[in-house]
Design an enzyme around this catalytic site. Structure first.
Site, PDB file in Angstrom:
ATOM      1  N   LYS A 111      16.014 -11.861   3.121  1.00 59.56           N
ATOM      2  CA  LYS A 111      15.740 -10.439   2.846  1.00 59.56           C
ATOM      3  C   LYS A 111      14.465  -9.923   3.521  1.00 59.56           C
ATOM      4  O   LYS A 111      14.423  -8.785   3.975  1.00 59.56           O
ATOM      5  CB  LYS A 111      15.619 -10.199   1.338  1.00 59.56           C
ATOM      6  CG  LYS A 111      16.931 -10.336   0.581  1.00 59.56           C
ATOM      7  CD  LYS A 111      16.725  -9.983  -0.884  1.00 59.56           C
ATOM      8  CE  LYS A 111      17.938 -10.344  -1.717  1.00 59.56           C
ATOM      9  NZ  LYS A 111      17.820  -9.898  -3.100  1.00 59.56           N
ATOM     10  N   ASP A 153      18.661  -3.449  -4.833  1.00 59.75           N
ATOM     11  CA  ASP A 153      18.473  -4.335  -5.992  1.00 59.75           C
ATOM     12  C   ASP A 153      17.863  -3.607  -7.197  1.00 59.75           C
ATOM     13  O   ASP A 153      18.339  -3.739  -8.328  1.00 59.75           O
ATOM     14  CB  ASP A 153      17.577  -5.524  -5.621  1.00 59.75           C
ATOM     15  CG  ASP A 153      18.291  -6.552  -4.763  1.00 59.75           C
ATOM     16  OD1 ASP A 153      19.531  -6.661  -4.878  1.00 59.75           O
ATOM     17  OD2 ASP A 153      17.625  -7.242  -3.977  1.00 59.75           O
ATOM     18  N   GLY A 159       7.192 -11.991  -7.663  1.00 58.30           N
ATOM     19  CA  GLY A 159       7.768 -12.354  -6.370  1.00 58.30           C
ATOM     20  C   GLY A 159       8.590 -11.192  -5.807  1.00 58.30           C
ATOM     21  O   GLY A 159       8.420 -10.029  -6.204  1.00 58.30           O
TER      22      GLY A 159
HETATM   23  P1  ATR Z   1      12.043 -14.056  -6.024  1.00 61.40           P
HETATM   24  O1  ATR Z   1      12.272 -13.512  -4.656  1.00 61.40           O
HETATM   25  O2  ATR Z   1      13.297 -14.498  -6.745  1.00 61.40           O
HETATM   26  O3  ATR Z   1      11.188 -13.178  -6.863  1.00 61.40           O
HETATM   27  P2  ATR Z   1       9.791 -15.707  -5.459  1.00 61.40           P
HETATM   28  O4  ATR Z   1       9.260 -14.652  -4.559  1.00 61.40           O
HETATM   29  O5  ATR Z   1       9.732 -17.146  -5.030  1.00 61.40           O
HETATM   30  O6  ATR Z   1      11.308 -15.465  -5.796  1.00 61.40           O
HETATM   31  O7  ATR Z   1       9.060 -15.551  -6.874  1.00 61.40           O
HETATM   32  C1  ATR Z   1       9.336 -16.386  -7.941  1.00 61.40           C
HETATM   33  C2  ATR Z   1       8.564 -15.879  -9.154  1.00 61.40           C
HETATM   34  O8  ATR Z   1       8.881 -16.694 -10.283  1.00 61.40           O
HETATM   35  C3  ATR Z   1       7.063 -15.931  -8.997  1.00 61.40           C
HETATM   36  O9  ATR Z   1       6.500 -14.859  -9.698  1.00 61.40           O
HETATM   37  C4  ATR Z   1       6.726 -17.268  -9.676  1.00 61.40           C
HETATM   38  O10 ATR Z   1       5.401 -17.353 -10.160  1.00 61.40           O
HETATM   39  P3  ATR Z   1       4.184 -17.762  -9.166  1.00 61.40           P
HETATM   40  O11 ATR Z   1       3.860 -16.529  -8.384  1.00 61.40           O
HETATM   41  O12 ATR Z   1       3.107 -18.199 -10.053  1.00 61.40           O
HETATM   42  O13 ATR Z   1       4.740 -18.873  -8.287  1.00 61.40           O
HETATM   43  C5  ATR Z   1       7.684 -17.227 -10.829  1.00 61.40           C
HETATM   44  N1  ATR Z   1       7.981 -18.548 -11.390  1.00 61.40           N
HETATM   45  C6  ATR Z   1       8.736 -19.545 -10.854  1.00 61.40           C
HETATM   46  N2  ATR Z   1       8.838 -20.593 -11.691  1.00 61.40           N
HETATM   47  C7  ATR Z   1       8.140 -20.273 -12.812  1.00 61.40           C
HETATM   48  C8  ATR Z   1       7.845 -20.929 -14.042  1.00 61.40           C
HETATM   49  N3  ATR Z   1       8.328 -22.151 -14.304  1.00 61.40           N
HETATM   50  N4  ATR Z   1       7.097 -20.276 -14.959  1.00 61.40           N
HETATM   51  C9  ATR Z   1       6.610 -19.034 -14.708  1.00 61.40           C
HETATM   52  N5  ATR Z   1       6.844 -18.359 -13.559  1.00 61.40           N
HETATM   53  C10 ATR Z   1       7.584 -18.958 -12.624  1.00 61.40           C
END
Ligand code: ATR
Length: 273
Positions: free
Chosen positions: A65, A102, A128
């Site tokens: 994306k 989205d 994210g």
């Molecule tokens: P997406 O495009 O699906 O948003 P991403 O950009 O990789 O994917 O973002 C994932 C999000 O999920 C992030 O906000 C991440 O937190 P961090 O910025 O601290 O990495 C969050 N995330 C992933 N696993 C997590 C967990 N176990 N607990 C809390 N937040 C989580």
């Protein structure tokens, strides 16, 4: 016949061909919709080839994306804000237009569940790409407050600063959060690993609405957890998937398909009902 497809990696399990084929049947549009799974470093070439060979439009999903955002020739305002493109249309004057449906899909699904966004207190978990795409459409519904909480707090702060011209958005750490919130939206990918965002159970109450952008054949980890702590209204991201697709179909074909029946068929297909 007009050709569309979805680019992703992996994309084999994508529901988009199923959804768009039903939309086309319902609206009596002649089109075919397929899948493409280029190697991660081959996306730009695959996209060029698809349109050079007469493709009319495509969806773009993980992990392409952000790259799609840099490859299109024109961006819709909502794609510009989201920093990502999930829908590309070849316009009548031959321009590749990048859009992002989205966030509109999320808002449409919340509304179809009867969730009131105006004057509400919304908690958005995660900072994210999924959170970024949701922010402008959520703020356009005029909530009284939108709080972003993220494991990495600085990312939540950056997002809040970037969108604060659009409405009352702030960043708080998970420890700082003070309810009551009317709606919690989980945009984190935690459920993918069966994990939970570190939210205090005390923030869950019987009148709260819980939305997880993830979905599966059974409740996501976050939805199970929220139910255990008393949430009565829980929603997963399957409706958002269908609504963002309907918005993309409308961008391409200029005709808006109905979503209720398609969502029902999709649930049946997934074995949810
Ligand atoms: P997406 O495009 O699906 O948003 P991403 O950009 O990789 O994917 O973002 C994932 C999000 O999920 C992030 O906000 C991440 O937190 P961090 O910025 O601290 O990495 C969050 N995330 C992933 N696993 C997590 C967990 N176990 N607990 C809390 N937040 C989580």
């Amino acid at each position: 016949m007009d050709r569309y497809l979805v680019f992703g990696h992996p994309v084999r399990h994508s529901k988009s061909p199923f959804i768009h084929t039903l939309f086309a049947r319902q609206t009596q549009q002649e089109l075919e919709y397929g899948l493409a799974e280029p190697a991660v470093d081959q996306f730009a070439q695959a996209l060029r080839t698809f349109f050079a060979q007469g493709g009319k439009g495509c969806n773009v999903t993980v992990p392409f994306k952000e790259q799609a955002f840099t490859l299109v020739e024109r961006l819709s305002p909502r794609a510009k804000r989201a920093g990502a493109v999930n829908t590309i249309k070849l316009t009548d004057d031959g321009v590749l237009l990048g859009d992002n449906t989205d966030g509109a899909g999320l808002v449409a699904d919340l509304k179809s569940h009867g969730v009131t966004l105006a004057d509400s207190r919304i908690l958005l978990l995660g900072a994210g790409g999924a959170a970024r795409g949701a922010l402008a459409p959520l703020l356009a519904e005029l909530p009284s407050e939108l709080v972003i909480a993220n494991r990495t707090h600085t990312k939540a702060q950056q997002l809040a600063a970037e969108f604060c011209d659009l409405g009352p958005v702030t960043a708080q750490t998970y420890e700082q959060l003070a309810g009551p919130f009317d709606l919690v939206i989980n945009s984190t990918s935690a459920s993918l690993q069966g994990e939970l965002p570190p939210l205090a159970p005390a923030l869950i109450h019987t009148d709260i609405a819980i939305y997880d952008m993830m979905y599966g054949a059974s409740d996501t980890a976050f939805i199970s957890w929220a139910k255990q702590h008393g949430a009565r209204q829980t929603m997963d991201g399957l409706g958002m998937l269908v609504e963002q697709a309907a918005e993309a179909f409308t961008v391409w074909r200029g005709i808006r398909p109905g979503t209720k029946q398609v969502l029902r068929e999709l649930k049946r297909n997934l074995g949810v009902i």
